[in-house]
Motif scaffolding. Structure first.
Motif, PDB file in Angstrom:
ATOM      1  N   ASP A  13       0.819  -1.213   0.000  1.00 55.28           N
ATOM      2  CA  ASP A  13       0.000   0.000   0.000  1.00 55.28           C
ATOM      3  C   ASP A  13       0.852   1.262   0.000  1.00 55.28           C
ATOM      4  O   ASP A  13       0.597   2.190  -0.753  1.00 55.28           O
ATOM      5  N   ALA A  14       1.866   1.291   0.851  1.00 54.02           N
ATOM      6  CA  ALA A  14       2.686   2.494   0.981  1.00 54.02           C
ATOM      7  C   ALA A  14       3.917   2.471   0.095  1.00 54.02           C
ATOM      8  O   ALA A  14       4.356   3.503  -0.401  1.00 54.02           O
ATOM      9  N   ARG A  15       4.477   1.274  -0.104  1.00 51.03           N
ATOM     10  CA  ARG A  15       5.727   1.153  -0.852  1.00 51.03           C
ATOM     11  C   ARG A  15       5.690  -0.062  -1.763  1.00 51.03           C
ATOM     12  O   ARG A  15       5.012  -1.046  -1.470  1.00 51.03           O
ATOM     13  N   THR A  33      12.998   1.156  -3.677  1.00 55.17           N
ATOM     14  CA  THR A  33      11.657   1.162  -3.123  1.00 55.17           C
ATOM     15  C   THR A  33      10.926   2.332  -3.760  1.00 55.17           C
ATOM     16  O   THR A  33      11.364   3.475  -3.665  1.00 55.17           O
ATOM     17  N   PRO A  35       7.653   4.727  -3.983  1.00 55.36           N
ATOM     18  CA  PRO A  35       6.483   5.119  -3.196  1.00 55.36           C
ATOM     19  C   PRO A  35       5.204   4.609  -3.874  1.00 55.36           C
ATOM     20  O   PRO A  35       5.034   4.759  -5.080  1.00 55.36           O
ATOM     21  N   GLY A  36       4.311   3.993  -3.099  1.00 55.48           N
ATOM     22  CA  GLY A  36       3.146   3.331  -3.675  1.00 55.48           C
ATOM     23  C   GLY A  36       1.825   4.062  -3.547  1.00 55.48           C
ATOM     24  O   GLY A  36       0.834   3.645  -4.134  1.00 55.48           O
ATOM     25  N   ARG A  37       1.775   5.129  -2.791  1.00 55.76           N
ATOM     26  CA  ARG A  37       0.492   5.811  -2.581  1.00 55.76           C
ATOM     27  C   ARG A  37      -0.015   6.486  -3.858  1.00 55.76           C
ATOM     28  O   ARG A  37      -1.211   6.517  -4.101  1.00 55.76           O
ATOM     29  N   ASP A  38       0.890   7.052  -4.653  1.00 51.79           N
ATOM     30  CA  ASP A  38       0.525   7.649  -5.939  1.00 51.79           C
ATOM     31  C   ASP A  38       0.710   6.564  -6.997  1.00 51.79           C
ATOM     32  O   ASP A  38       1.784   6.417  -7.583  1.00 51.79           O
ATOM     33  N   ARG A 120      12.233  -0.519   7.584  1.00 53.71           N
ATOM     34  CA  ARG A 120      11.017  -0.161   6.837  1.00 53.71           C
ATOM     35  C   ARG A 120      11.324   0.321   5.428  1.00 53.71           C
ATOM     36  O   ARG A 120      10.588   0.052   4.502  1.00 53.71           O
ATOM     37  N   SER A 121      12.426   1.048   5.277  1.00 59.50           N
ATOM     38  CA  SER A 121      12.746   1.610   3.967  1.00 59.50           C
ATOM     39  C   SER A 121      13.281   0.561   2.989  1.00 59.50           C
ATOM     40  O   SER A 121      13.273   0.795   1.791  1.00 59.50           O
ATOM     41  N   ASP A 124      10.704  -3.801   1.684  1.00 58.90           N
ATOM     42  CA  ASP A 124       9.982  -4.094   0.444  1.00 58.90           C
ATOM     43  C   ASP A 124      10.933  -4.545  -0.663  1.00 58.90           C
ATOM     44  O   ASP A 124      10.615  -5.437  -1.442  1.00 58.90           O
TER      45      ASP A 124
END
Length: 154
Positions: A13-15, A33, A35-38, A120-121, A124
């Motif tokens: 969802d986020a990444r 990684t 960004p997955g929000r956009d 976290r970074s 993924d």
């Protein structure tokens, strides 16, 4: 084993984690990684990566439950894979089982001393590496392309 670089994608969802392998399919390494929000921007960035790396295929992780069922996350991954197949055609897109990849990636990062905050970074990317290594091993053992082919519905 088919010769050629592959790209693996772990859709979140986020990444979105991206990994690649060498042309001989021996070693998977993290790429970045995204960004997955956009989602439209994420698709464009992944298309740029595909253009740069010139893979023979793109593998998208399909998150099933331990029982093999598919939930909302799997539906999202399927939709993402179909959209990518349209964008990067004629490069084939395949869905591959990714059960437990994030758990495996997280455990590997912890074992190598990466803290939860710093992890976290990169978790993924690490999950995408696990997806790709698993797919490469599956192909090496079976002699067949892993997972299921995704047809771009235009």
């Amino acid at each position: 084993m088919r010769r050629g670089r592959r790209i693996a994608i772990d859709v979140g969802d986020a990444r979105i984690g991206v990994a690649s392998c060498d042309p001989d399919g021996v070693l998977a390494t993290p790429v970045e990684t995204v960004p997955g929000r956009d989602v439209p921007a994420a698709r464009r960035r992944i298309a740029q990566i595909v253009e740069e790396y010139e893979p023979i295929e793109v593998l998208v992780g399909l998150p099933r439950s331990l029982s093999g069922r598919e939930g909302p996350a799997a539906a999202k991954a399927r939709g993402f894979a179909v959209d990518m197949a349209k964008i990067i055609s004629p490069v084939p897109v395949r869905l591959v089982d990714e059960r437990m990849t994030t758990v495996t990636a997280t455990q590997g990062l912890r074992a190598s001393g990466v803290t939860a905050k710093k992890g976290r970074s990169v978790v993924d990317q690490a999950a995408a590496v696990v997806i790709l290594q698993s797919a490469l091993e599956t192909e090496r053992v079976s002699g067949k392309a892993p997972g299921e082919s995704v047809e771009p519905f235009i």
